[in-house]
Design a protein around this motif. Structure first.
Motif, PDB file in Angstrom:
ATOM      1  N   CYS A 207      40.692  49.001  38.511  1.00 33.49           N
ATOM      2  CA  CYS A 207      40.185  47.749  39.092  1.00 33.49           C
ATOM      3  C   CYS A 207      41.353  47.194  39.889  1.00 33.49           C
ATOM      4  N   ALA A 208      41.520  47.666  41.092  1.00 34.18           N
ATOM      5  CA  ALA A 208      42.841  47.603  41.719  1.00 34.18           C
ATOM      6  C   ALA A 208      43.091  46.426  42.649  1.00 34.18           C
ATOM      7  N   PRO A 210      43.560  42.807  44.444  1.00 38.14           N
ATOM      8  CA  PRO A 210      44.133  43.052  45.769  1.00 38.14           C
ATOM      9  C   PRO A 210      45.368  43.950  45.807  1.00 38.14           C
ATOM     10  N   GLY A 211      45.766  44.531  44.675  1.00 40.86           N
ATOM     11  CA  GLY A 211      46.681  45.655  44.761  1.00 40.86           C
ATOM     12  C   GLY A 211      48.150  45.433  44.452  1.00 40.86           C
ATOM     13  N   ARG A 236      38.295  42.316  49.064  1.00 40.02           N
ATOM     14  CA  ARG A 236      39.581  42.448  48.364  1.00 40.02           C
ATOM     15  C   ARG A 236      40.218  43.801  48.692  1.00 40.02           C
ATOM     16  N   ARG A 257      34.248  51.417  44.801  1.00 34.69           N
ATOM     17  CA  ARG A 257      33.410  52.085  43.814  1.00 34.69           C
ATOM     18  C   ARG A 257      33.439  51.390  42.472  1.00 34.69           C
ATOM     19  N   ASP A 258      32.329  51.462  41.776  1.00 34.94           N
ATOM     20  CA  ASP A 258      32.293  51.000  40.389  1.00 34.94           C
ATOM     21  C   ASP A 258      33.001  52.072  39.563  1.00 34.94           C
ATOM     22  N   LEU A 260      33.050  52.583  36.599  1.00 36.25           N
ATOM     23  CA  LEU A 260      32.201  53.128  35.525  1.00 36.25           C
ATOM     24  C   LEU A 260      31.383  54.332  35.998  1.00 36.25           C
ATOM     25  N   ASP A 278      43.029  46.845  34.737  1.00 42.70           N
ATOM     26  CA  ASP A 278      43.203  45.381  34.813  1.00 42.70           C
ATOM     27  C   ASP A 278      41.850  44.790  35.233  1.00 42.70           C
ATOM     28  N   PRO A 279      40.866  44.845  34.323  1.00 40.92           N
ATOM     29  CA  PRO A 279      39.488  44.530  34.733  1.00 40.92           C
ATOM     30  C   PRO A 279      39.262  43.043  34.952  1.00 40.92           C
ATOM     31  N   PHE A 308      31.812  44.294  28.906  1.00 40.01           N
ATOM     32  CA  PHE A 308      32.211  45.063  30.091  1.00 40.01           C
ATOM     33  C   PHE A 308      33.614  45.662  29.888  1.00 40.01           C
TER      34      PHE A 308
HETATM   35  C1  SAM Z   1      41.865  41.142  37.726  1.00 39.74           C
HETATM   36  S1  SAM Z   1      41.287  41.786  39.221  1.00 39.74           S
HETATM   37  C2  SAM Z   1      42.415  43.087  39.555  1.00 39.74           C
HETATM   38  C3  SAM Z   1      43.749  42.649  40.089  1.00 39.74           C
HETATM   39  C4  SAM Z   1      44.597  43.813  40.531  1.00 39.74           C
HETATM   40  N1  SAM Z   1      44.792  44.759  39.449  1.00 39.74           N
HETATM   41  C5  SAM Z   1      45.949  43.372  41.062  1.00 39.74           C
HETATM   42  O1  SAM Z   1      46.928  43.421  40.343  1.00 39.74           O
HETATM   43  O2  SAM Z   1      46.021  42.969  42.223  1.00 39.74           O
HETATM   44  C6  SAM Z   1      39.872  42.650  38.711  1.00 39.74           C
HETATM   45  C7  SAM Z   1      39.233  43.454  39.810  1.00 39.74           C
HETATM   46  O3  SAM Z   1      38.272  44.311  39.199  1.00 39.74           O
HETATM   47  C8  SAM Z   1      37.262  44.543  40.140  1.00 39.74           C
HETATM   48  N2  SAM Z   1      36.125  45.119  39.386  1.00 39.74           N
HETATM   49  C9  SAM Z   1      35.264  44.503  38.568  1.00 39.74           C
HETATM   50  N3  SAM Z   1      34.405  45.385  38.028  1.00 39.74           N
HETATM   51  C10 SAM Z   1      34.732  46.591  38.507  1.00 39.74           C
HETATM   52  C11 SAM Z   1      34.216  47.901  38.328  1.00 39.74           C
HETATM   53  N4  SAM Z   1      33.168  48.128  37.520  1.00 39.74           N
HETATM   54  N5  SAM Z   1      34.800  48.914  38.983  1.00 39.74           N
HETATM   55  C12 SAM Z   1      35.853  48.700  39.800  1.00 39.74           C
HETATM   56  N6  SAM Z   1      36.379  47.469  40.019  1.00 39.74           N
HETATM   57  C13 SAM Z   1      35.829  46.439  39.379  1.00 39.74           C
HETATM   58  C14 SAM Z   1      37.041  43.192  40.765  1.00 39.74           C
HETATM   59  O4  SAM Z   1      36.430  43.310  42.026  1.00 39.74           O
HETATM   60  C15 SAM Z   1      38.481  42.664  40.860  1.00 39.74           C
HETATM   61  O5  SAM Z   1      39.016  42.903  42.129  1.00 39.74           O
END
Ligand code: SAM
Length: 437
Positions: A207-208, A210-211, A236, A257-258, A260, A278-279, A308
């Motif tokens: 869950c990357a 904004p990176g 994002r 992509r999801d 999951l 980092d969900p 989740f």
């Molecule tokens: C806490 S933020 C991540 C912050 C990021 N790790 C960083 O350090 O910049 C959680 C992210 O998870 C994404 N997200 C939520 N559900 C997801 C899923 N099923 N698959 C991939 N990404 C998901 C959201 O869109 C969001 O951008």
């Protein structure tokens, strides 16, 4: 209705946040929320900001009319507050009153040195040339909290993190705009630091966007290896792409992509040994977050988030070659943290275990199950960071085989003997693109 004037709306919300402690004082003084029981507190703040300090936006409908009915009382409160604080201009109310601590706690400005582009020594020299005094490596968290003026320290836990006084603004600094430094809260630097994949590893950032953590992983990998980064959110991801380019990150694959739905048996991921997870969470640990109901999520919302988080953690652990995983949230709720880790560890039987990371870290997981103290927590009061949680899981029986660049100081007795020597990464003066002023 979609906002017609997004910029004005953004300005209104940010200014309301800036004036938040003042608005709290005005609302309390005028007893507005007691008089208008149906008025949501956060909306009240925006309305009062617009009424007393703003430009009078042409929106707000009946709520605006409601606030206007209290204009005289609110103006009287504002005048009283100015007299009390001995100030004449509205802006002067923003300085904290003597002895008072207003609003959100002040966190230091943390600056992560992007070792893909430069090194700690060069960045220290750069800031010295800009008139800052370098005070060396901090010995305690208290030392970080007493920083003021143009002074800065090297963090005591993270070797590539510099610490400046709160509100130091580097957004226009050349080092920031060129990607040599990343402005990232200390707690949010923990997951990649503790995951610590060796250069050349294949890593998933599930869950990357904004990176920030992805770019940190890339720096630890020294851009060698492969990062597969996923996120659901297109906007994002676009920001993330720009950020990763600016930070000089190569060898990454971004996918909207999801996670999951990503197949663990896909041969593409057969060498993935490390996962950063980092969900989405309630965000309840974020000090400067726009206040919403999320700050105190309902039991149902917490249950949904935790469901989740458990699912996505289990999914991540199902990648066949995964040896080490860092799970993190910026939530203070046990339901999203210890409870998730405990449930998934139980479900996994003896396949994975918690690693006792950073024994020197003062704030540990809530002791809700044996071993929970291996997890880390962070908070404004104890670690001078946002509220945060990190757990590192490792496949049982694999530890001796895991090559890692993690300093041994970052792990406790469970992990002794693994990894490189403490601090070698930042002690070595690397030949890097020199930063020019
Ligand atoms: C806490 S933020 C991540 C912050 C990021 N790790 C960083 O350090 O910049 C959680 C992210 O998870 C994404 N997200 C939520 N559900 C997801 C899923 N099923 N698959 C991939 N990404 C998901 C959201 O869109 C969001 O951008």
């Amino acid at each position: 209705r979609p906002p017609q004037h997004v910029r004005q709306l953004y300005a209104l919300v940010s200014e309301t946040l800036r004036y938040s402690p003042v608005l709290d004082a005005l609302l309390a003084g005028a007893a507005l929320l007691q008089a208008e029981k149906k008025l949501p507190p956060h909306l009240a703040k925006v309305l009062v900001y617009d009424l007393l300090f703003g430009k009078g936006l042409k929106c707000g409908g009946r709520w605006k009319a409601l606030a206007r009915r209290h204009r005289a009382r609110l103006q009287a409160e504002l005048a009283r507050l100015k007299v009390q604080r001995k100030v004449s201009r509205n802006e002067d109310l923003l300085a904290p009153a003597e002895g008072a601590s207003l609003g959100a706690p002040q966190l230091p400005r943390y600056v992560r040195v992007n070792t893909l582009k430069t090194c700690v020594d060069d960045v220290i020299d750069f800031f010295k040339r800009q008139g800052y005094s370098y005070l060396g490596k901090a010995a305690s968290v208290e030392e970080l909290s007493s920083l003021s003026g143009k002074k800065f320290l090297l963090d005591l836990h993270l070797p590539e993190l510099l610490v400046f006084p709160p509100q130091t603004d580097f957004h226009n600094n050349q080092l920031y705009t060129s990607g040599h430094i990343i402005l990232q809260d200390k707690a949010s630097c923990l997951p990649a630091f503790l995951l610590s994949p060796a250069a050349g590893s294949h890593v998933i950032d599930a869950c990357a966007a904004p990176g920030n953590k992805t770019s940190h992983v890339a720096a630890i990998l020294k851009n060698k290896g492969q990062i597969f980064a996923f996120d659901l959110d297109t906007k994002r991801l676009a920001t993330m792409n720009t950020m990763l380019m600016r930070a000089g990150v190569t060898s990454f694959e971004l996918a909207q992509r999801d996670f999951l739905t990503v197949d663990p048996r896909d041969s593409k991921y057969s060498k993935v040994t490390h996962i950063l997870l980092d969900p989405s969470c309630s965000g309840s640990g974020m000090v400067n977050r726009v206040p919403t109901e999320e700050a105190a999520p309902s039991a149902e919302r917490l249950q949904a988030l935790a469901g989740f988080q458990r699912k996505i953690l289990s999914h991540a652990l199902s990648f066949p070659a995964v040896r080490r995983l860092a799970y993190s949230t910026c939530s203070v709720h046990q339901e999203e943290n210890e409870d998730v880790v405990h449930a998934v560890l139980q479900e996994q039987g003896s396949a994975f275990r918690l690693v006792n990371v950073l024994p020197a870290w003062p704030c540990r997981g809530v002791a809700t199950f044996p071993g929970a103290e291996c997890c880390l927590r962070a908070s404004p009061a104890e670690t001078l960071t946002n509220g945060f949680f990190v757990a590192v899981l490792e496949r049982c029986g694999e530890e001796a085989a895991v090559p890692s660049s993690l300093p041994t100081a970052a792990e406790g007795s469970l992990q002794q003997g693994r990894g490189a020597q403490p601090g070698t990464a930042h002690k070595k003066k690397r030949k890097k693109q020199r930063v020019k002023e």
